[in-house]
Design a protein around this motif. Structure first.
Motif, PDB file in Angstrom:
ATOM      1  N   LYS A 125       0.813  -1.226   0.000  1.00 46.67           N
ATOM      2  CA  LYS A 125       0.000   0.000   0.000  1.00 46.67           C
ATOM      3  C   LYS A 125       0.837   1.263   0.000  1.00 46.67           C
ATOM      4  O   LYS A 125       0.325   2.343  -0.292  1.00 46.67           O
ATOM      5  CB  LYS A 125      -0.916   0.003   1.220  1.00 46.67           C
ATOM      6  CG  LYS A 125      -1.914  -1.128   1.238  1.00 46.67           C
ATOM      7  CD  LYS A 125      -2.853  -0.951   2.419  1.00 46.67           C
ATOM      8  CE  LYS A 125      -3.721  -2.169   2.640  1.00 46.67           C
ATOM      9  NZ  LYS A 125      -4.368  -2.144   3.965  1.00 46.67           N
ATOM     10  N   GLU A 126       2.109   1.132   0.331  1.00 48.61           N
ATOM     11  CA  GLU A 126       2.955   2.318   0.474  1.00 48.61           C
ATOM     12  C   GLU A 126       2.887   3.250  -0.726  1.00 48.61           C
ATOM     13  O   GLU A 126       2.790   4.465  -0.594  1.00 48.61           O
ATOM     14  CB  GLU A 126       4.413   1.902   0.719  1.00 48.61           C
ATOM     15  CG  GLU A 126       4.750   1.705   2.191  1.00 48.61           C
ATOM     16  CD  GLU A 126       6.128   1.088   2.365  1.00 48.61           C
ATOM     17  OE1 GLU A 126       6.937   1.178   1.420  1.00 48.61           O
ATOM     18  OE2 GLU A 126       6.389   0.512   3.442  1.00 48.61           O
ATOM     19  N   ARG A 127       2.964   2.652  -1.912  1.00 48.80           N
ATOM     20  CA  ARG A 127       2.971   3.448  -3.142  1.00 48.80           C
ATOM     21  C   ARG A 127       1.787   4.399  -3.197  1.00 48.80           C
ATOM     22  O   ARG A 127       1.909   5.575  -3.530  1.00 48.80           O
ATOM     23  CB  ARG A 127       2.880   2.517  -4.361  1.00 48.80           C
ATOM     24  CG  ARG A 127       3.978   1.538  -4.476  1.00 48.80           C
ATOM     25  CD  ARG A 127       3.599   0.423  -5.434  1.00 48.80           C
ATOM     26  NE  ARG A 127       2.692  -0.569  -4.834  1.00 48.80           N
ATOM     27  CZ  ARG A 127       2.213  -1.625  -5.465  1.00 48.80           C
ATOM     28  NH1 ARG A 127       2.523  -1.822  -6.733  1.00 48.80           N
ATOM     29  NH2 ARG A 127       1.414  -2.470  -4.862  1.00 48.80           N
ATOM     30  N   LEU A 128       0.627   3.857  -2.879  1.00 49.17           N
ATOM     31  CA  LEU A 128      -0.591   4.663  -3.000  1.00 49.17           C
ATOM     32  C   LEU A 128      -0.771   5.577  -1.800  1.00 49.17           C
ATOM     33  O   LEU A 128      -1.387   6.637  -1.910  1.00 49.17           O
ATOM     34  CB  LEU A 128      -1.796   3.749  -3.173  1.00 49.17           C
ATOM     35  CG  LEU A 128      -1.837   3.105  -4.550  1.00 49.17           C
ATOM     36  CD1 LEU A 128      -2.821   1.956  -4.596  1.00 49.17           C
ATOM     37  CD2 LEU A 128      -2.201   4.146  -5.600  1.00 49.17           C
ATOM     38  N   GLU A 129      -0.219   5.160  -0.686  1.00 44.83           N
ATOM     39  CA  GLU A 129      -0.304   6.044   0.479  1.00 44.83           C
ATOM     40  C   GLU A 129       0.542   7.287   0.261  1.00 44.83           C
ATOM     41  O   GLU A 129       0.208   8.369   0.723  1.00 44.83           O
ATOM     42  CB  GLU A 129       0.116   5.296   1.758  1.00 44.83           C
ATOM     43  CG  GLU A 129      -1.068   4.598   2.399  1.00 44.83           C
ATOM     44  CD  GLU A 129      -0.656   3.475   3.340  1.00 44.83           C
ATOM     45  OE1 GLU A 129       0.559   3.309   3.576  1.00 44.83           O
ATOM     46  OE2 GLU A 129      -1.556   2.761   3.818  1.00 44.83           O
ATOM     47  N   GLU A 130       1.628   7.126  -0.453  1.00 50.43           N
ATOM     48  CA  GLU A 130       2.417   8.311  -0.789  1.00 50.43           C
ATOM     49  C   GLU A 130       1.599   9.241  -1.666  1.00 50.43           C
ATOM     50  O   GLU A 130       1.533  10.447  -1.415  1.00 50.43           O
ATOM     51  CB  GLU A 130       3.702   7.920  -1.529  1.00 50.43           C
ATOM     52  CG  GLU A 130       4.551   9.140  -1.849  1.00 50.43           C
ATOM     53  CD  GLU A 130       5.664   8.851  -2.842  1.00 50.43           C
ATOM     54  OE1 GLU A 130       6.198   7.729  -2.829  1.00 50.43           O
ATOM     55  OE2 GLU A 130       5.983   9.760  -3.621  1.00 50.43           O
TER      56      GLU A 130
ATOM     57  N   LEU B  36       1.264   0.695  -9.826  1.00 56.51           N
ATOM     58  CA  LEU B  36       0.786   1.262  -8.563  1.00 56.51           C
ATOM     59  C   LEU B  36      -0.044   0.262  -7.767  1.00 56.51           C
ATOM     60  O   LEU B  36      -0.236   0.413  -6.563  1.00 56.51           O
ATOM     61  CB  LEU B  36      -0.045   2.517  -8.828  1.00 56.51           C
ATOM     62  CG  LEU B  36       0.749   3.791  -9.101  1.00 56.51           C
ATOM     63  CD1 LEU B  36      -0.169   4.905  -9.566  1.00 56.51           C
ATOM     64  CD2 LEU B  36       1.536   4.220  -7.876  1.00 56.51           C
ATOM     65  N   ILE B  37      -0.545  -0.761  -8.451  1.00 54.43           N
ATOM     66  CA  ILE B  37      -1.391  -1.734  -7.749  1.00 54.43           C
ATOM     67  C   ILE B  37      -0.904  -3.167  -7.950  1.00 54.43           C
ATOM     68  O   ILE B  37      -1.572  -4.108  -7.534  1.00 54.43           O
ATOM     69  CB  ILE B  37      -2.860  -1.626  -8.214  1.00 54.43           C
ATOM     70  CG1 ILE B  37      -2.957  -1.742  -9.735  1.00 54.43           C
ATOM     71  CG2 ILE B  37      -3.478  -0.322  -7.753  1.00 54.43           C
ATOM     72  CD1 ILE B  37      -4.378  -1.824 -10.250  1.00 54.43           C
ATOM     73  N   SER B  38       0.250  -3.313  -8.594  1.00 54.39           N
ATOM     74  CA  SER B  38       0.721  -4.663  -8.916  1.00 54.39           C
ATOM     75  C   SER B  38       1.168  -5.416  -7.665  1.00 54.39           C
ATOM     76  O   SER B  38       1.555  -4.837  -6.674  1.00 54.39           O
ATOM     77  CB  SER B  38       1.885  -4.574  -9.896  1.00 54.39           C
ATOM     78  OG  SER B  38       2.945  -3.826  -9.323  1.00 54.39           O
TER      79      SER B  38
END
Lengths: 157, 157
Positions: A125-130, B36-38
């Motif tokens: 989730k880190e990517r999207l939390e950023e 981003l969701i992979s």
DNA sequence: CTAATCGTTCTGTAAATACCGAACGATAAG
DNA sequence: CTTATCGTTCGGTATTTACAGAACGATTAG
């Protein structure tokens, strides 16, 4: 063409290229560029056509496009039966405001992405939390930011 | 295609359209959206091709484009002889930073415009002084802004 | 060595875009 | 009424762009 005129051309073209980077047609940038240094500020479509050596159709279309972008506005007619335009007061602020809103749209998209990863490991989730954090920040900070800019503008005028 | 997959597609396409508005090719947005969701975050070019039903050439080109934008980065190879990519930590911040820099470029252009109006009436200069003020403000505020964002990110990780 | 598979790059093509000129409707002047 | 002059819009054209497919060089497996 004398030196002064060349410098003006160069300025207009710089604005045009800036606009191009921002996703507007180059010709729109040229119209805007002219209205940023024109004397007087209000210019008719014909004035613009002549100065830019561009077609009526382009200038007419681009003028209305720029009005839509909030960068210029119709101005009182100095000569009868002519449409005048001038740079719109606060136009750049409005421009920035819209750009920022477009950016901030990612905030909501990121949230939808996070829903897709619901229940998954935190590392995923880190990517999207950023994204969430950055654009929520953009959204919130930016409002106070605009407010301060407007205050600053108001002090001047 | 089940519901989950449809939602993922929809998310990817939203990112793609966002990227398009930001001046990137839609396909670049799709690659980014997927990364981003992979699961896992690192995906090979082939994985991406297959998932997006896009050609090798497009995906390869777009991946390198996104690396150039600072949004993704090469990742360790999980399978031999395959190029892996993943979303780059701090990618969005970098993205914003560059956008803001592009905006701030108007600051210098406005100054050149003001020089052209040197000696003229103050009312003529207002247009460019607004540009000057707004983008100087963008330039200055934005740095502290980035700093605070980075602090915030650091607290998390 | 040969065959397979990777990523890159070149070439082609369909679609989008920017711009112009011409046709058009409206309005004002003669 | 006729003519001239606006601004808008439509149609065409040239350029750019997004993408795919094929050809290529490099690398590894058999």
């Amino acid at each position: 063409m004398n030196g002064k005129e060349l410098e003006e051309r160069s300025f207009i073209e710089d604005i045009a290229m800036f606009c191009e980077k921002m996703g507007l047609p180059r010709m729109a940038g040229r119209v805007l560029g002219m209205l940023l240094i024109s004397e007087p500020p209000s210019q008719s479509l014909n004035d613009i056509c002549e100065r830019l050596q561009a077609s009526k159709s382009s200038v007419s279309t681009m003028a209305r496009l720029l009005v839509g972008e909030g960068l210029i506005e119709p101005a009182p007619c100095l000569m009868p039966r002519r449409d005048y335009f001038k740079f719109r007061n606060g136009g750049w602020l409005e421009f920035m405001r819209r750009r920022m809103e477009t950016m901030a749209a990612l905030h909501a998209i990121a949230d939808r992405g996070l829903e897709l990863l619901d229940g998954k490991d935190e590392s995923l989730k880190e990517r999207l939390e950023e994204a969430h954090a950055v654009f929520e920040f953009v959204d919130s900070e930016f409002h106070g930011w605009l407010y301060r800019m407007e205050q600053r503008g108001r002090r001047k005028s």
